[in-house]
Scaffold this motif. Structure first.
Motif, PDB file in Angstrom:
ATOM      1  N   PRO A 275     -59.718  -0.371  29.083  1.00  0.00           N
ATOM      2  CA  PRO A 275     -59.304  -2.054  29.594  1.00  0.00           C
ATOM      3  C   PRO A 275     -59.257  -3.304  28.493  1.00  0.00           C
ATOM      4  CG  PRO A 275     -61.459  -1.419  29.917  1.00  0.00           C
ATOM      5  CD  PRO A 275     -60.945  -0.487  29.109  1.00  0.00           C
ATOM      6  N   LEU A 276     -58.622  -4.219  28.888  1.00  0.00           N
ATOM      7  CA  LEU A 276     -58.585  -5.313  27.960  1.00  0.00           C
ATOM      8  C   LEU A 276     -60.019  -5.766  27.503  1.00  0.00           C
ATOM      9  CD1 LEU A 276     -55.784  -7.451  29.929  1.00  0.00           C
ATOM     10  CD2 LEU A 276     -55.624  -6.160  27.868  1.00  0.00           C
ATOM     11  N   PRO A 277     -60.256  -5.928  26.488  1.00  0.00           N
ATOM     12  CA  PRO A 277     -61.609  -6.093  25.779  1.00  0.00           C
ATOM     13  C   PRO A 277     -62.351  -7.268  26.297  1.00  0.00           C
ATOM     14  CG  PRO A 277     -60.265  -5.626  23.854  1.00  0.00           C
ATOM     15  CD  PRO A 277     -59.303  -5.514  25.054  1.00  0.00           C
ATOM     16  N   GLY A 278     -63.528  -7.429  26.961  1.00  0.00           N
ATOM     17  CA  GLY A 278     -64.127  -8.477  27.456  1.00  0.00           C
ATOM     18  C   GLY A 278     -63.811  -8.547  28.735  1.00  0.00           C
ATOM     19  N   LEU A 279     -62.896  -8.090  29.353  1.00  0.00           N
ATOM     20  CA  LEU A 279     -62.539  -8.486  30.909  1.00  0.00           C
ATOM     21  C   LEU A 279     -63.550  -8.248  31.653  1.00  0.00           C
ATOM     22  CD1 LEU A 279     -59.764 -10.058  31.602  1.00  0.00           C
ATOM     23  CD2 LEU A 279     -59.042  -7.918  32.547  1.00  0.00           C
ATOM     24  N   ASP A 280     -64.219  -7.245  31.690  1.00  0.00           N
ATOM     25  CA  ASP A 280     -65.342  -6.904  32.741  1.00  0.00           C
ATOM     26  C   ASP A 280     -66.596  -7.596  32.667  1.00  0.00           C
ATOM     27  OD1 ASP A 280     -65.814  -5.301  30.704  1.00  0.00           O
ATOM     28  OD2 ASP A 280     -66.375  -3.334  32.015  1.00  0.00           O
ATOM     29  N   GLU A 281     -66.844  -8.416  31.399  1.00  0.00           N
ATOM     30  CA  GLU A 281     -68.114  -8.804  31.044  1.00  0.00           C
ATOM     31  C   GLU A 281     -68.442 -10.036  31.513  1.00  0.00           C
ATOM     32  OE1 GLU A 281     -69.140  -8.364  26.798  1.00  0.00           O
ATOM     33  OE2 GLU A 281     -67.544  -6.831  26.737  1.00  0.00           O
ATOM     34  N   LEU A 306     -55.337 -14.678  29.147  1.00  0.00           N
ATOM     35  CA  LEU A 306     -55.504 -14.980  27.578  1.00  0.00           C
ATOM     36  C   LEU A 306     -55.844 -13.499  27.130  1.00  0.00           C
ATOM     37  CD1 LEU A 306     -55.760 -16.523  25.157  1.00  0.00           C
ATOM     38  CD2 LEU A 306     -58.287 -16.835  25.910  1.00  0.00           C
ATOM     39  N   ALA A 307     -56.426 -12.452  27.747  1.00  0.00           N
ATOM     40  CA  ALA A 307     -56.613 -11.249  27.176  1.00  0.00           C
ATOM     41  C   ALA A 307     -55.351 -10.472  27.354  1.00  0.00           C
ATOM     42  CB  ALA A 307     -57.848 -10.513  28.226  1.00  0.00           C
ATOM     43  N   SER A 308     -54.608 -10.731  28.246  1.00  0.00           N
ATOM     44  CA  SER A 308     -53.240  -9.982  28.332  1.00  0.00           C
ATOM     45  C   SER A 308     -52.197 -10.350  27.254  1.00  0.00           C
ATOM     46  CB  SER A 308     -52.900 -10.066  29.800  1.00  0.00           C
ATOM     47  OG  SER A 308     -53.591  -9.596  30.717  1.00  0.00           O
ATOM     48  N   ALA A 309     -52.464 -11.442  26.777  1.00  0.00           N
ATOM     49  CA  ALA A 309     -51.485 -12.056  25.742  1.00  0.00           C
ATOM     50  C   ALA A 309     -51.896 -11.931  24.238  1.00  0.00           C
ATOM     51  CB  ALA A 309     -51.242 -13.517  26.087  1.00  0.00           C
ATOM     52  N   SER A 310     -53.105 -11.458  24.040  1.00  0.00           N
ATOM     53  CA  SER A 310     -53.592 -11.550  22.600  1.00  0.00           C
ATOM     54  C   SER A 310     -53.828 -10.122  22.230  1.00  0.00           C
ATOM     55  CB  SER A 310     -54.981 -12.350  22.730  1.00  0.00           C
ATOM     56  OG  SER A 310     -54.649 -13.601  23.171  1.00  0.00           O
ATOM     57  N   ARG A 311     -53.668  -9.940  20.787  1.00  0.00           N
ATOM     58  CA  ARG A 311     -54.424  -8.631  20.171  1.00  0.00           C
ATOM     59  C   ARG A 311     -54.327  -9.176  18.686  1.00  0.00           C
ATOM     60  NH1 ARG A 311     -51.228  -3.156  21.002  1.00  0.00           N
ATOM     61  NH2 ARG A 311     -51.682  -3.632  23.266  1.00  0.00           N
ATOM     62  N   PRO A 312     -55.390  -8.749  18.177  1.00  0.00           N
ATOM     63  CA  PRO A 312     -55.694  -8.882  16.815  1.00  0.00           C
ATOM     64  C   PRO A 312     -54.562  -8.318  15.860  1.00  0.00           C
ATOM     65  CG  PRO A 312     -57.667  -8.308  17.632  1.00  0.00           C
ATOM     66  CD  PRO A 312     -56.791  -8.001  18.741  1.00  0.00           C
ATOM     67  N   LEU A 314     -51.511  -9.518  15.743  1.00  0.00           N
ATOM     68  CA  LEU A 314     -50.344  -9.878  16.345  1.00  0.00           C
ATOM     69  C   LEU A 314     -50.188 -11.512  16.705  1.00  0.00           C
ATOM     70  CD1 LEU A 314     -50.072  -7.078  18.918  1.00  0.00           C
ATOM     71  CD2 LEU A 314     -49.020  -7.398  16.681  1.00  0.00           C
ATOM     72  N   PRO A 315     -49.179 -12.277  16.996  1.00  0.00           N
ATOM     73  CA  PRO A 315     -49.228 -13.423  17.341  1.00  0.00           C
ATOM     74  C   PRO A 315     -50.174 -13.736  18.434  1.00  0.00           C
ATOM     75  CG  PRO A 315     -47.023 -12.637  17.018  1.00  0.00           C
ATOM     76  CD  PRO A 315     -47.877 -11.482  17.002  1.00  0.00           C
ATOM     77  N   PRO A 316     -50.905 -14.945  18.327  1.00  0.00           N
ATOM     78  CA  PRO A 316     -52.043 -15.263  19.715  1.00  0.00           C
ATOM     79  C   PRO A 316     -51.274 -15.686  20.598  1.00  0.00           C
ATOM     80  CG  PRO A 316     -52.042 -16.968  17.712  1.00  0.00           C
ATOM     81  CD  PRO A 316     -51.152 -15.750  17.333  1.00  0.00           C
ATOM     82  N   ALA A 317     -51.672 -16.101  21.795  1.00  0.00           N
ATOM     83  CA  ALA A 317     -51.013 -16.682  22.930  1.00  0.00           C
ATOM     84  C   ALA A 317     -50.400 -17.839  22.546  1.00  0.00           C
ATOM     85  CB  ALA A 317     -52.243 -16.746  24.046  1.00  0.00           C
ATOM     86  N   ASN A 318     -49.092 -17.791  22.885  1.00  0.00           N
ATOM     87  CA  ASN A 318     -48.339 -19.187  22.508  1.00  0.00           C
ATOM     88  C   ASN A 318     -48.037 -20.152  23.676  1.00  0.00           C
ATOM     89  OD1 ASN A 318     -45.944 -18.257  24.451  1.00  0.00           O
ATOM     90  ND2 ASN A 318     -45.737 -16.692  22.750  1.00  0.00           N
ATOM     91  N   LEU A 319     -47.190 -20.882  23.756  1.00  0.00           N
ATOM     92  CA  LEU A 319     -47.405 -21.992  24.752  1.00  0.00           C
ATOM     93  C   LEU A 319     -46.874 -21.612  26.139  1.00  0.00           C
ATOM     94  CD1 LEU A 319     -47.330 -25.208  24.477  1.00  0.00           C
ATOM     95  CD2 LEU A 319     -44.874 -25.092  24.443  1.00  0.00           C
ATOM     96  N   GLN A 320     -46.398 -20.311  26.229  1.00  0.00           N
ATOM     97  CA  GLN A 320     -46.286 -19.576  27.554  1.00  0.00           C
ATOM     98  C   GLN A 320     -47.008 -18.284  27.692  1.00  0.00           C
ATOM     99  OE1 GLN A 320     -42.044 -21.569  28.575  1.00  0.00           O
ATOM    100  NE2 GLN A 320     -42.340 -19.557  29.162  1.00  0.00           N
ATOM    101  N   GLY A 321     -48.268 -18.150  26.787  1.00  0.00           N
ATOM    102  CA  GLY A 321     -48.801 -17.126  26.678  1.00  0.00           C
ATOM    103  C   GLY A 321     -47.976 -15.844  25.991  1.00  0.00           C
ATOM    104  N   LEU A 322     -47.415 -15.124  27.017  1.00  0.00           N
ATOM    105  CA  LEU A 322     -46.648 -13.767  26.501  1.00  0.00           C
ATOM    106  C   LEU A 322     -45.573 -13.711  27.466  1.00  0.00           C
ATOM    107  CD1 LEU A 322     -46.807 -10.963  24.924  1.00  0.00           C
ATOM    108  CD2 LEU A 322     -48.205  -9.992  26.862  1.00  0.00           C
ATOM    109  N   ASP A 355     -60.713 -10.322  21.763  1.00  0.00           N
ATOM    110  CA  ASP A 355     -59.286 -10.205  21.280  1.00  0.00           C
ATOM    111  C   ASP A 355     -58.578 -11.271  20.885  1.00  0.00           C
ATOM    112  OD1 ASP A 355     -60.001  -7.497  21.012  1.00  0.00           O
ATOM    113  OD2 ASP A 355     -58.095  -6.764  22.057  1.00  0.00           O
ATOM    114  N   ALA A 356     -58.680 -12.336  21.927  1.00  0.00           N
ATOM    115  CA  ALA A 356     -58.112 -13.649  21.668  1.00  0.00           C
ATOM    116  C   ALA A 356     -58.674 -14.651  20.561  1.00  0.00           C
ATOM    117  CB  ALA A 356     -57.938 -14.505  22.984  1.00  0.00           C
TER     118      ALA A 356
END
Length: 741
Positions: A275-281, A306-312, A314-322, A355-356
């Motif tokens: 799963p996306l890291p941290g999402l269930d915490e 934010l979790a869906s748009a971010s990965r170490p 890679l580019p972080p979440a931008n003005l429209q996320g992903l 990850d964000a």
């Protein structure tokens, strides 16, 4: 743990702002939810126009920059502010690049329409499901297999039709039975600006990114399975996107084929196992009204986005996320560093989206290198800088245009301040954080010190200085933005400088040259100042008329939030007057910032007013306004994701505050949040908070240290009640809440 809410809609989306977003940190898709024509608007986080060298020919040379700064300073001191501002405009001569869409993929299935099918975005499982008359239509973006997966009921003798279109240049297409491979070329340059014509976009092959889209399908046992892989020529942050095109095509085909061979059941198992890291915490539940439930959904949605748009890496979440549908997106869907990039990540620490936080840290690491060259060339300064706009290629110069939205050189200090804030929730030991952060803090503060000049009143003030995107009026009624030592500059330099001094003290580096300069200079940089009207001063002197009294930016109040400086009651009153003068009505992200500020002031009633504006429909008969679109995307308007991501931080601030050296519970609870529970919310220096409350009264509380840096005794406050809690290990500690009621 309470599962995250879901977003439910009836009938397929009829437009992009009704479709529902999925992401795996790199791939993005807007699922339209038509069971007969499954449609996906595709994105890939590394697909941007241009490259690191696109703007090189436009950069202002050192000699011209030095001349412009000298002339501007002299003109400013003489009172000729418009002329001084014209000189500053010489610093900006180019633009950052644009985040691009991949295209639209659809698969046509046989059968009649099912206009009433329910489509559900499961925020816990990161899955999109359409419950249609013929069964379950399932879509997800797998981290484990790096593909879009779509599975749906389909007769064995059916012949699904694949279709794909893109606003990018198509260079190659290979179609077969149940397969499609397309090679796309991104523009080599997309000049900035919201309202332009496509003929301005440059498409030269040199320096242009490529993207390979590979789709594979098969039908077995009455089920269609489709896998879609997207691979680009991306080589890394700040690196030229010049990976071999044939390698990209082959990788995309392998990924699609390999995933298809696993089958639906195995793909879903692997997806759920990764799963996306941290999402269930972390989770929030609110009860009592439809508005309360929508707030809880907005919290879960923001973390999911934010979790869906971010990965170490890679580019972080931008003005429209992903998620971007347009070749020429609003504001290029890039990084606006004067608020939006930071706001995107305000919730990453307190609401734990790891990850964000990591993606932002690596992005800033890249900017430091690019920004050091900009600092030397434009300002003859040490350290590094980034201005209002940036991109994954390391753009750090001012963009071409009016200084209020181009020439603000404090982006490096704000980003380093945000990284300090994120680290403060980590549970790591203070000495460990200091060792890691000291070199970066040193360089950011070194640049800020180089901007300091002696002002007419004997203090030190930054120059050039603006208050992002705001304007004041000269005595002749001219609208200008150039100032010295604006409120935001002073806050950022003082707080980031103090972080440097604190780190130096922990590490025994008090004699470092930059530390010594900072210790000497910061005492001459004023803190927040209050004008004759009782409001916080934004500009270099009192009494300057505002060109737009209700301006959306509240940069001069940043010391209260996201800043963590101690604020005396008199200054809090000045902030209240400033917020009241600005008014509540604003863009989506501005509503969020104001909510955060009122929360810091412990005014849950005022937070409530802003939340009501945030939750309203963005689309009316009279046009668009701030609020939520049908798919719950936040409206600036137009769509900007900072509102969706920032609301996570605003709601967290109502529930837990820890910047004053103690853990304060329910400090600014709005009426619509009177009943609820939260699990896993973080307090500094890394304490997970689980609590329940009814009618604003605590009914249960549990604290857990998430790392050794949080071991020790902590003060916990609820109103005027305080208890001390000792955390000696990683096991949770259950508290008797009677003493806090």
């Amino acid at each position: 743990m309470t599962s995250s809410p879901a977003i439910r809609r009836r009938g397929p989306a009829e437009r992009w702002l009704e479709a529902l977003p999925l992401g795996n940190g790199r791939l993005g898709a807007m699922a339209w939810g038509d069971p007969r024509r499954a449609t996906f608007s595709l994105n890939e986080s590394t697909l941007w126009s241009g490259g690191p060298e696109t703007d090189r020919a436009h950069r202002t040379a050192r000699a011209e920059a030095a001349d412009a700064l000298a002339r501007s300073r002299a003109l400013f001191e003489s009172g000729a502010v418009p002329e001084a501002q014209q000189q500053i405009e010489r610093l900006g001569a180019a633009w950052s690049q644009a985040y691009l869409p991949v295209g639209e993929l659809s698969i046509q299935l046989e059968g009649g329409e099912d206009a009433d099918a329910e489509r559900v975005l499961d925020l816990a499982a990161s899955e999109h499901v359409v419950h249609a008359a013929d069964g379950e239509h399932l879509t997800f973006l797998s981290r484990a297999d790096e593909v879009l997966v779509h599975a749906a009921p389909c007769p064995g003798d059916a012949h699904p039709v694949l279709e794909f279109s893109s606003p990018l240049r198509e260079e190659q297409r290979e179609a077969g039975e149940g397969s499609l491979t397309v090679l796309l070329r991104a523009p080599s340059d997309v000049p900035a600006g919201q309202f332009r014509h496509e003929e301005e976009v440059a498409w030269e092959p040199t320096g242009a990114s490529r993207a390979a889209v590979a789709v594979r399908t098969r039908i077995t046992e009455g089920r269609l399975l489709m896998t879609c892989a997207i691979v680009t020529t991306w080589q890394g942050l700040g690196e030229a996107p010049d990976r071999d095109v044939q390698d990209v095509l082959e990788q995309a085909s392998r990924q699609a084929e390999s995933a298809l061979s696993r089958g639906e059941e195995e793909l879903r198992r692997r997806h759920r196992a990764d799963p996306l890291p941290g999402l269930d915490e972390v989770s929030l539940a609110l009860r009592g009204s439809a508005e309360a439930e929508l707030l809880a959904t907005s919290f879960a949605y923001g973390r999911h986005l934010l979790a869906s748009a971010s990965r170490p890496g890679l580019p972080p979440a931008n003005l429209q996320g992903l998620w971007n549908a347009r070749l020429e997106a609003p504001w290029s869907s890039n990084y606006t560093v004067n608020i939006n990039l930071e706001m995107n990540h305000w919730g990453a620490g307190v609401a734990h989206v790891p990850d964000a936080a990591a993606a932002l840290a690596q992005y800033v690491e890249m900017l430091r290198t690019a920004g050091a060259e900009t600092a030397r060339r434009l300002y003859g300064a040490d350290g590094w800088t980034v201005h209002h706009n940036s991109d994954p290629w390391g753009y750090t110069d001012p963009v071409r245009g009016e200084p209020s939205w181009s020439t603000w050189p404090m982006g490096g200090l704000w980003l380093e301040r945000e990284l300090e804030s994120l680290a403060s929730f980590s549970g790591r030991r203070a000495e460990e954080i200091a060792r890691e952060r000291f070199p970066a803090l040193r360089e950011a503060v070194a640049f800020g010190l180089c901007l300091l000049h002696e002002s007419a009143d004997g203090h030190l003030a930054t120059f050039p200085s603006t208050s992002p995107e705001n304007l004041y009026l000269t005595g002749e009624g001219e609208r200008v933005s150039l100032s010295e030592g604006t409120g935001m500059d002073r806050w950022l330099l003082r707080e980031t400088g103090q972080h440097l001094l604190d780190a130096a003290a922990l590490l025994g580096l008090e004699q470092d040259p930059v530390v010594l300069r900072a210790a000497s200079a910061l005492s001459l940089v004023p803190g927040p100042r209050v004008g004759a009207d009782g409001r916080v001063l934004e500009w270099h002197q009192d009494g300057l008329p505002e060109a737009e009294p209700t301006h959306r930016h509240v940069s001069h109040l940043g010391f209260l939030y996201p800043g963590a400086e101690p604020v005396e009651p008199e200054l809090e009153q000045a902030v209240i007057r400033s917020l009241e003068a600005r008014g509540d009505e604003a863009t989506g992200w501005s509503l969020v910032w104001k909510a955060c500020l009122w929360a810091r002031l412990r005014r849950g009633d005022r937070v409530q007013s802003l939340l009501e504006l945030f939750l309203r429909d963005a689309e009316t008969e009279d046009g668009e306004r701030s609020g939520l679109y049908p798919n719950l995307f936040s409206a600036h308007p137009p769509f900007q994701i900072d509102g969706n991501l920032g609301i996570v931080a605003a709601l967290a601030e109502c529930l837990v505050q820890s910047h004053r050296g103690e853990i304060e519970l329910l400090p600014a609870l709005p009426p619509m949040m009177a009943d609820g529970s939260v699990r896993g919310l973080r307090a500094r220096p890394g304490i997970a908070v689980d609590m329940d409350w009814e009618q604003g009264a605590l009914t249960s509380l549990r604290l857990r240290a998430v790392g050794e840096g949080a071991f020790g005794t902590h003060r916990v406050r609820r109103g005027d009640r305080v208890v001390s809690v000792g955390l000696t290990g990683l096991d949770p500690v259950e508290l008797n809440v009677t003493a806090l009621r």
